[in-house]
Design a protein around this motif. Sequence first.
Motif, PDB file in Angstrom:
ATOM      1  N   GLN A 168      -9.447   1.458  -4.502  1.00  0.00           N
ATOM      2  CA  GLN A 168      -9.780   2.159  -3.268  1.00  0.00           C
ATOM      3  C   GLN A 168      -8.818   3.317  -3.025  1.00  0.00           C
ATOM      4  O   GLN A 168      -9.235   4.430  -2.659  1.00  0.00           O
ATOM      5  CB  GLN A 168      -9.744   1.177  -2.089  1.00  0.00           C
ATOM      6  N   LEU A 169      -7.545   3.071  -3.251  1.00  0.00           N
ATOM      7  CA  LEU A 169      -6.541   4.117  -3.061  1.00  0.00           C
ATOM      8  C   LEU A 169      -6.676   5.220  -4.113  1.00  0.00           C
ATOM      9  O   LEU A 169      -6.441   6.398  -3.816  1.00  0.00           O
ATOM     10  CB  LEU A 169      -5.137   3.516  -3.100  1.00  0.00           C
ATOM     11  N   CYS A 170      -7.063   4.850  -5.332  1.00  0.00           N
ATOM     12  CA  CYS A 170      -7.285   5.849  -6.377  1.00  0.00           C
ATOM     13  C   CYS A 170      -8.388   6.821  -5.969  1.00  0.00           C
ATOM     14  O   CYS A 170      -8.277   8.039  -6.184  1.00  0.00           O
ATOM     15  CB  CYS A 170      -7.657   5.177  -7.695  1.00  0.00           C
ATOM     16  N   VAL A 171      -9.451   6.293  -5.374  1.00  0.00           N
ATOM     17  CA  VAL A 171     -10.539   7.152  -4.907  1.00  0.00           C
ATOM     18  C   VAL A 171     -10.028   8.086  -3.805  1.00  0.00           C
ATOM     19  O   VAL A 171     -10.300   9.298  -3.810  1.00  0.00           O
ATOM     20  CB  VAL A 171     -11.722   6.306  -4.410  1.00  0.00           C
ATOM     21  N   GLN A 172      -9.270   7.526  -2.871  1.00  0.00           N
ATOM     22  CA  GLN A 172      -8.752   8.336  -1.761  1.00  0.00           C
ATOM     23  C   GLN A 172      -7.797   9.421  -2.251  1.00  0.00           C
ATOM     24  O   GLN A 172      -7.796  10.545  -1.729  1.00  0.00           O
ATOM     25  CB  GLN A 172      -8.029   7.435  -0.761  1.00  0.00           C
ATOM     26  N   GLU A 212       0.834  -1.207   0.000  1.00  0.00           N
ATOM     27  CA  GLU A 212       0.000   0.000   0.000  1.00  0.00           C
ATOM     28  C   GLU A 212       0.865   1.252   0.000  1.00  0.00           C
ATOM     29  O   GLU A 212       0.545   2.236  -0.689  1.00  0.00           O
ATOM     30  CB  GLU A 212      -0.930   0.002   1.215  1.00  0.00           C
ATOM     31  N   LEU A 251      -8.336  -4.306  -6.618  1.00  0.00           N
ATOM     32  CA  LEU A 251      -9.413  -3.690  -5.833  1.00  0.00           C
ATOM     33  C   LEU A 251      -8.844  -2.702  -4.813  1.00  0.00           C
ATOM     34  O   LEU A 251      -9.384  -1.601  -4.625  1.00  0.00           O
ATOM     35  CB  LEU A 251     -10.218  -4.767  -5.107  1.00  0.00           C
ATOM     36  N   ARG A 252      -7.756  -3.087  -4.174  1.00  0.00           N
ATOM     37  CA  ARG A 252      -7.116  -2.178  -3.217  1.00  0.00           C
ATOM     38  C   ARG A 252      -6.586  -0.947  -3.941  1.00  0.00           C
ATOM     39  O   ARG A 252      -6.683   0.175  -3.429  1.00  0.00           O
ATOM     40  CB  ARG A 252      -5.991  -2.899  -2.473  1.00  0.00           C
ATOM     41  N   HIS A 289     -18.180   5.734  -7.679  1.00  0.00           N
ATOM     42  CA  HIS A 289     -17.266   6.758  -7.173  1.00  0.00           C
ATOM     43  C   HIS A 289     -16.866   7.807  -8.209  1.00  0.00           C
ATOM     44  O   HIS A 289     -16.135   8.739  -7.875  1.00  0.00           O
ATOM     45  CB  HIS A 289     -15.991   6.100  -6.622  1.00  0.00           C
ATOM     46  N   TYR A 344     -16.603   0.948  -9.992  1.00  0.00           N
ATOM     47  CA  TYR A 344     -16.033   2.133  -9.345  1.00  0.00           C
ATOM     48  C   TYR A 344     -16.348   3.400 -10.137  1.00  0.00           C
ATOM     49  O   TYR A 344     -16.462   4.483  -9.551  1.00  0.00           O
ATOM     50  CB  TYR A 344     -14.527   1.964  -9.143  1.00  0.00           C
ATOM     51  N   TYR A 365     -15.054  -4.546 -12.003  1.00  0.00           N
ATOM     52  CA  TYR A 365     -14.835  -3.703 -10.833  1.00  0.00           C
ATOM     53  C   TYR A 365     -14.495  -2.270 -11.239  1.00  0.00           C
ATOM     54  O   TYR A 365     -14.904  -1.306 -10.573  1.00  0.00           O
ATOM     55  CB  TYR A 365     -13.738  -4.288  -9.943  1.00  0.00           C
TER      56      TYR A 365
END
Length: 311
Positions: free
Chosen positions: A98-102, A54, A94-95, A155, A151, A147
Amino acid sequence: MILNAAILGAGFIGQNFIRLALQHGYQLRVLDHNGCPPEFEGRLTWIKGDFGSEDAIRKALQNSKVVFHFISSTVPGDVADESAELIQNVVQTLRLLQLCVQEKVARVVFVSSASVYGVQAVLPVPEPALTEPISSHGIHKLTIEKYLQLYKYQHGLDCKILRLSNPYGPGQSIKGRQGFVAIATGKILAGETIPIRGDGSSVRDFIYIDDVCEALHLLGTTEVAESVFNIGSGQGVSLNQLVETMAGIIGKPLATTYIASRFVDIPASVLDIDRARHILGNEVKFSLEQGLTRTLAFHGVQMTAHNSSNL
Protein backbone atom coordinates in the motif's frame (compact mmCIF):
# COMPACT_ATOMS: atom_id res chain seq x y z
CA MET A 1 21.69 5.32 -14.97
CA ILE A 2 21.63 5.56 -11.17
CA LEU A 3 19.01 3.32 -9.56
CA ASN A 4 17.34 4.62 -6.41
CA ALA A 5 16.46 1.54 -4.39
CA ALA A 6 15.24 0.54 -0.95
CA ILE A 7 16.48 -2.61 0.74
CA LEU A 8 14.28 -4.05 3.46
CA GLY A 9 16.28 -6.42 5.64
CA ALA A 10 20.08 -6.47 5.89
CA GLY A 11 20.80 -10.01 6.98
CA PHE A 12 22.82 -12.60 5.08
CA ILE A 13 21.33 -11.93 1.65
CA GLY A 14 20.73 -8.23 2.27
CA GLN A 15 24.28 -7.31 3.23
CA ASN A 16 25.80 -9.31 0.40
CA PHE A 17 23.47 -7.63 -2.06
CA ILE A 18 24.22 -4.17 -0.64
CA ARG A 19 27.90 -4.67 -1.51
CA LEU A 20 27.07 -5.57 -5.11
CA ALA A 21 24.50 -2.78 -5.45
CA LEU A 22 27.01 -0.17 -4.28
CA GLN A 23 29.48 -1.47 -6.86
CA HIS A 24 26.80 -0.89 -9.52
CA GLY A 25 26.22 2.67 -8.33
CA TYR A 26 22.83 2.21 -6.65
CA GLN A 27 21.59 5.00 -4.38
CA LEU A 28 20.42 2.96 -1.41
CA ARG A 29 18.11 3.40 1.53
CA VAL A 30 18.24 0.42 3.89
CA LEU A 31 15.78 -0.54 6.62
CA ASP A 32 16.90 -2.99 9.29
CA HIS A 33 16.36 -3.45 13.02
CA ASN A 34 20.13 -3.38 13.59
CA GLY A 35 22.45 -0.42 13.23
CA CYS A 36 24.54 0.29 10.14
CA PRO A 37 27.71 -1.83 9.83
CA PRO A 38 30.89 0.31 9.71
CA GLU A 39 31.67 -0.76 6.13
CA PHE A 40 28.50 0.93 4.85
CA GLU A 41 28.68 4.18 6.83
CA GLY A 42 28.63 7.24 4.59
CA ARG A 43 27.82 5.18 1.50
CA LEU A 44 24.03 4.89 1.87
CA THR A 45 21.09 5.98 4.00
CA TRP A 46 20.46 3.57 6.86
CA ILE A 47 17.15 3.56 8.73
CA LYS A 48 17.22 1.62 11.97
CA GLY A 49 13.66 0.51 12.52
CA ASP A 50 11.09 -2.24 12.46
CA PHE A 51 9.21 -3.64 9.46
CA GLY A 52 6.00 -2.99 11.38
CA SER A 53 6.68 0.74 11.62
CA GLU A 54 4.90 2.76 8.91
CA ASP A 55 7.15 5.74 9.55
CA ALA A 56 10.31 3.64 9.11
CA ILE A 57 9.01 2.11 5.87
CA ARG A 58 8.06 5.51 4.46
CA LYS A 59 11.58 6.76 5.16
CA ALA A 60 13.03 3.73 3.37
CA LEU A 61 10.75 4.16 0.35
CA GLN A 62 11.48 7.87 -0.12
CA ASN A 63 12.46 8.49 -3.77
CA SER A 64 12.96 4.74 -4.31
CA LYS A 65 11.96 3.24 -7.65
CA VAL A 66 12.73 -0.37 -6.74
CA VAL A 67 12.22 -2.10 -3.39
CA PHE A 68 14.08 -5.29 -2.50
CA HIS A 69 12.05 -7.16 0.12
CA PHE A 70 14.27 -9.57 2.07
CA ILE A 71 12.46 -9.61 5.42
CA SER A 72 11.01 -12.86 6.78
CA SER A 73 10.48 -13.88 10.39
CA THR A 74 10.42 -17.61 9.58
CA VAL A 75 12.56 -20.28 7.94
CA PRO A 76 11.19 -23.48 6.36
CA GLY A 77 11.72 -25.67 9.43
CA ASP A 78 10.06 -23.40 11.96
CA VAL A 79 7.09 -24.59 13.98
CA ALA A 80 5.54 -21.19 14.56
CA ASP A 81 2.49 -19.44 15.89
CA GLU A 82 0.73 -19.29 12.54
CA SER A 83 -1.48 -16.30 13.36
CA ALA A 84 1.42 -14.21 14.71
CA GLU A 85 3.65 -15.11 11.77
CA LEU A 86 0.83 -14.30 9.35
CA ILE A 87 0.72 -10.77 10.74
CA GLN A 88 4.51 -10.33 10.78
CA ASN A 89 5.01 -11.58 7.24
CA VAL A 90 1.86 -11.30 5.13
CA VAL A 91 -0.10 -8.48 6.77
CA GLN A 92 2.94 -6.24 7.17
CA THR A 93 3.91 -6.91 3.54
CA LEU A 94 0.40 -5.88 2.48
CA ARG A 95 0.92 -2.58 4.29
CA LEU A 96 4.27 -2.24 2.50
CA LEU A 97 2.55 -2.67 -0.88
CA GLN A 98 0.00 0.00 0.00
CA LEU A 99 2.81 2.39 0.87
CA CYS A 100 4.68 1.49 -2.33
CA VAL A 101 1.64 2.57 -4.34
CA GLN A 102 1.38 5.82 -2.38
CA GLU A 103 5.11 6.56 -2.75
CA LYS A 104 5.04 5.72 -6.49
CA VAL A 105 7.49 2.84 -6.30
CA ALA A 106 7.84 1.19 -9.71
CA ARG A 107 8.84 -2.35 -8.74
CA VAL A 108 9.11 -4.74 -5.79
CA VAL A 109 11.68 -7.55 -5.93
CA PHE A 110 10.64 -10.24 -3.46
CA VAL A 111 12.74 -13.13 -2.22
CA SER A 112 10.36 -16.07 -2.13
CA SER A 113 11.38 -19.68 -1.65
CA ALA A 114 11.51 -23.07 -3.32
CA SER A 115 9.41 -24.20 -0.35
CA VAL A 116 6.31 -22.91 -2.16
CA TYR A 117 6.46 -26.03 -4.37
CA GLY A 118 6.26 -28.55 -1.53
CA VAL A 119 6.84 -32.19 -2.46
CA GLN A 120 7.15 -32.69 -6.23
CA ALA A 121 7.18 -35.95 -8.18
CA VAL A 122 9.19 -34.54 -11.09
CA LEU A 123 12.56 -32.80 -10.77
CA PRO A 124 13.84 -30.25 -11.54
CA VAL A 125 10.78 -28.15 -10.74
CA PRO A 126 9.75 -25.48 -13.29
CA GLU A 127 7.88 -22.30 -12.37
CA PRO A 128 4.47 -23.51 -13.73
CA ALA A 129 4.48 -26.52 -11.36
CA LEU A 130 1.70 -26.79 -8.80
CA THR A 131 2.45 -24.92 -5.58
CA GLU A 132 1.60 -27.07 -2.58
CA PRO A 133 3.76 -25.92 0.37
CA ILE A 134 3.99 -28.15 3.43
CA SER A 135 5.20 -25.47 5.87
CA SER A 136 3.80 -22.21 7.20
CA HIS A 137 6.90 -20.52 5.80
CA GLY A 138 6.04 -21.73 2.30
CA ILE A 139 2.40 -20.72 2.67
CA HIS A 140 3.39 -17.20 3.74
CA LYS A 141 5.79 -16.84 0.81
CA LEU A 142 3.18 -18.03 -1.67
CA THR A 143 0.51 -15.75 -0.21
CA ILE A 144 2.81 -12.75 -0.56
CA GLU A 145 3.50 -13.76 -4.17
CA LYS A 146 -0.22 -13.71 -4.90
CA TYR A 147 -0.69 -10.27 -3.34
CA LEU A 148 2.27 -8.94 -5.34
CA GLN A 149 0.64 -10.13 -8.53
CA LEU A 150 -2.70 -8.65 -7.42
CA TYR A 151 -1.06 -5.26 -6.87
CA LYS A 152 0.58 -5.51 -10.27
CA TYR A 153 -2.83 -6.08 -11.85
CA GLN A 154 -4.76 -3.51 -9.80
CA HIS A 155 -2.18 -0.75 -9.33
CA GLY A 156 0.53 -1.30 -11.94
CA LEU A 157 3.13 -2.02 -9.23
CA ASP A 158 5.58 -4.25 -11.08
CA CYS A 159 6.90 -7.28 -9.23
CA LYS A 160 9.75 -9.69 -9.71
CA ILE A 161 9.58 -12.84 -7.59
CA LEU A 162 12.70 -14.86 -6.89
CA ARG A 163 11.92 -18.43 -5.85
CA LEU A 164 15.21 -19.17 -4.16
CA SER A 165 16.66 -22.63 -3.52
CA ASN A 166 19.32 -23.04 -0.79
CA PRO A 167 21.71 -20.08 -0.63
CA TYR A 168 25.03 -20.31 1.20
CA GLY A 169 28.26 -18.39 1.51
CA PRO A 170 30.15 -15.78 3.54
CA GLY A 171 27.98 -13.84 5.93
CA GLN A 172 25.52 -16.61 6.77
CA SER A 173 25.50 -17.24 10.49
CA ILE A 174 27.31 -20.45 11.46
CA LYS A 175 25.35 -20.44 14.73
CA GLY A 176 21.91 -19.91 13.22
CA ARG A 177 19.00 -22.26 12.58
CA GLN A 178 19.08 -22.06 8.81
CA GLY A 179 21.54 -23.14 6.12
CA PHE A 180 23.08 -26.60 6.16
CA VAL A 181 26.43 -25.37 4.82
CA ALA A 182 26.66 -22.67 7.51
CA ILE A 183 25.65 -25.04 10.30
CA ALA A 184 28.13 -27.68 9.10
CA THR A 185 30.90 -25.06 8.92
CA GLY A 186 30.19 -24.03 12.50
CA LYS A 187 30.45 -27.63 13.66
CA ILE A 188 33.74 -28.10 11.80
CA LEU A 189 35.22 -25.03 13.48
CA ALA A 190 33.99 -26.21 16.88
CA GLY A 191 35.40 -29.71 16.35
CA GLU A 192 31.93 -31.22 16.68
CA THR A 193 30.03 -33.76 14.62
CA ILE A 194 27.78 -32.48 11.84
CA PRO A 195 24.10 -33.29 12.43
CA ILE A 196 22.25 -34.61 9.37
CA ARG A 197 18.48 -35.03 9.40
CA GLY A 198 17.19 -38.40 8.25
CA ASP A 199 19.66 -40.68 6.51
CA GLY A 200 21.39 -37.93 4.54
CA SER A 201 19.72 -38.82 1.24
CA SER A 202 17.66 -35.60 1.12
CA VAL A 203 18.54 -33.68 -2.04
CA ARG A 204 18.94 -29.91 -2.15
CA ASP A 205 19.85 -27.28 -4.73
CA PHE A 206 22.68 -25.18 -3.25
CA ILE A 207 23.52 -21.78 -4.76
CA TYR A 208 26.43 -19.54 -3.81
CA ILE A 209 25.49 -16.10 -2.49
CA ASP A 210 27.33 -14.17 -5.22
CA ASP A 211 25.15 -15.90 -7.83
CA VAL A 212 22.05 -14.97 -5.82
CA CYS A 213 23.10 -11.32 -5.72
CA GLU A 214 23.74 -11.20 -9.46
CA ALA A 215 20.23 -12.57 -10.03
CA LEU A 216 18.78 -9.92 -7.71
CA HIS A 217 20.55 -7.19 -9.66
CA LEU A 218 19.10 -8.53 -12.90
CA LEU A 219 15.62 -8.68 -11.38
CA GLY A 220 15.92 -5.09 -10.21
CA THR A 221 16.96 -3.74 -13.59
CA THR A 222 15.44 -6.04 -16.23
CA GLU A 223 12.77 -4.87 -18.65
CA VAL A 224 11.26 -8.32 -19.25
CA ALA A 225 7.58 -8.77 -18.45
CA GLU A 226 7.84 -12.17 -16.74
CA SER A 227 7.38 -12.01 -12.96
CA VAL A 228 8.38 -15.35 -11.41
CA PHE A 229 11.85 -16.87 -11.65
CA ASN A 230 13.48 -19.90 -10.05
CA ILE A 231 16.96 -19.02 -8.81
CA GLY A 232 19.19 -21.95 -7.94
CA SER A 233 22.08 -23.93 -9.35
CA GLY A 234 19.78 -26.36 -11.15
CA GLN A 235 21.84 -29.21 -9.68
CA GLY A 236 20.78 -31.53 -6.89
CA VAL A 237 23.14 -32.89 -4.25
CA SER A 238 22.35 -35.01 -1.21
CA LEU A 239 23.38 -33.89 2.25
CA ASN A 240 25.74 -36.88 2.42
CA GLN A 241 27.35 -35.82 -0.86
CA LEU A 242 27.69 -32.25 0.37
CA VAL A 243 29.56 -33.34 3.49
CA GLU A 244 31.81 -35.57 1.35
CA THR A 245 32.58 -32.57 -0.87
CA MET A 246 33.44 -30.42 2.15
CA ALA A 247 35.67 -33.20 3.48
CA GLY A 248 37.48 -33.39 0.15
CA ILE A 249 38.12 -29.64 0.20
CA ILE A 250 39.42 -29.72 3.76
CA GLY A 251 41.42 -32.88 3.15
CA LYS A 252 40.15 -34.98 6.03
CA PRO A 253 37.00 -36.98 6.88
CA LEU A 254 34.22 -35.22 8.75
CA ALA A 255 32.30 -36.81 11.61
CA THR A 256 28.52 -36.85 11.20
CA THR A 257 25.54 -37.97 13.21
CA TYR A 258 22.06 -38.71 11.92
CA ILE A 259 19.10 -37.17 13.71
CA ALA A 260 15.34 -37.39 13.24
CA SER A 261 13.86 -35.73 10.17
CA ARG A 262 10.98 -33.26 10.45
CA PHE A 263 7.55 -33.31 8.84
CA VAL A 264 8.42 -30.12 6.95
CA ASP A 265 11.57 -31.61 5.37
CA ILE A 266 11.05 -32.06 1.62
CA PRO A 267 12.79 -35.24 0.37
CA ALA A 268 14.18 -33.62 -2.77
CA SER A 269 14.16 -30.05 -4.04
CA VAL A 270 15.90 -29.05 -7.27
CA LEU A 271 14.86 -26.06 -9.37
CA ASP A 272 14.58 -25.82 -13.13
CA ILE A 273 16.46 -22.57 -13.92
CA ASP A 274 15.91 -22.46 -17.69
CA ARG A 275 13.53 -19.47 -17.49
CA ALA A 276 16.06 -17.37 -15.58
CA ARG A 277 18.79 -18.37 -18.02
CA HIS A 278 16.87 -17.78 -21.25
CA ILE A 279 14.57 -14.86 -20.36
CA LEU A 280 16.55 -13.04 -17.66
CA GLY A 281 20.01 -13.87 -18.98
CA ASN A 282 21.10 -15.19 -15.60
CA GLU A 283 24.02 -17.61 -15.44
CA VAL A 284 25.36 -19.58 -12.48
CA LYS A 285 29.06 -18.80 -12.20
CA PHE A 286 30.16 -20.74 -9.11
CA SER A 287 30.28 -24.52 -8.91
CA LEU A 288 29.49 -26.18 -5.59
CA GLU A 289 33.17 -26.87 -4.94
CA GLN A 290 34.15 -23.29 -5.74
CA GLY A 291 31.45 -21.85 -3.50
CA LEU A 292 32.24 -24.19 -0.62
CA THR A 293 35.97 -23.45 -0.91
CA ARG A 294 35.32 -19.70 -0.69
CA THR A 295 32.91 -20.16 2.21
CA LEU A 296 35.26 -22.35 4.24
CA ALA A 297 38.18 -19.97 3.58
CA PHE A 298 36.08 -17.00 4.73
CA HIS A 299 35.53 -18.72 8.08
CA GLY A 300 39.20 -19.67 8.44
CA VAL A 301 38.80 -23.43 7.99
CA GLN A 302 42.12 -25.06 7.12
CA MET A 303 42.10 -26.61 3.65
CA THR A 304 44.41 -28.58 1.41
CA ALA A 305 47.09 -26.54 -0.36
CA HIS A 306 45.47 -27.31 -3.72
CA ASN A 307 42.11 -25.85 -2.74
CA SER A 308 43.67 -22.85 -0.97
CA SER A 309 45.50 -21.91 -4.17
CA ASN A 310 42.26 -22.01 -6.20
CA LEU A 311 40.44 -19.23 -4.31
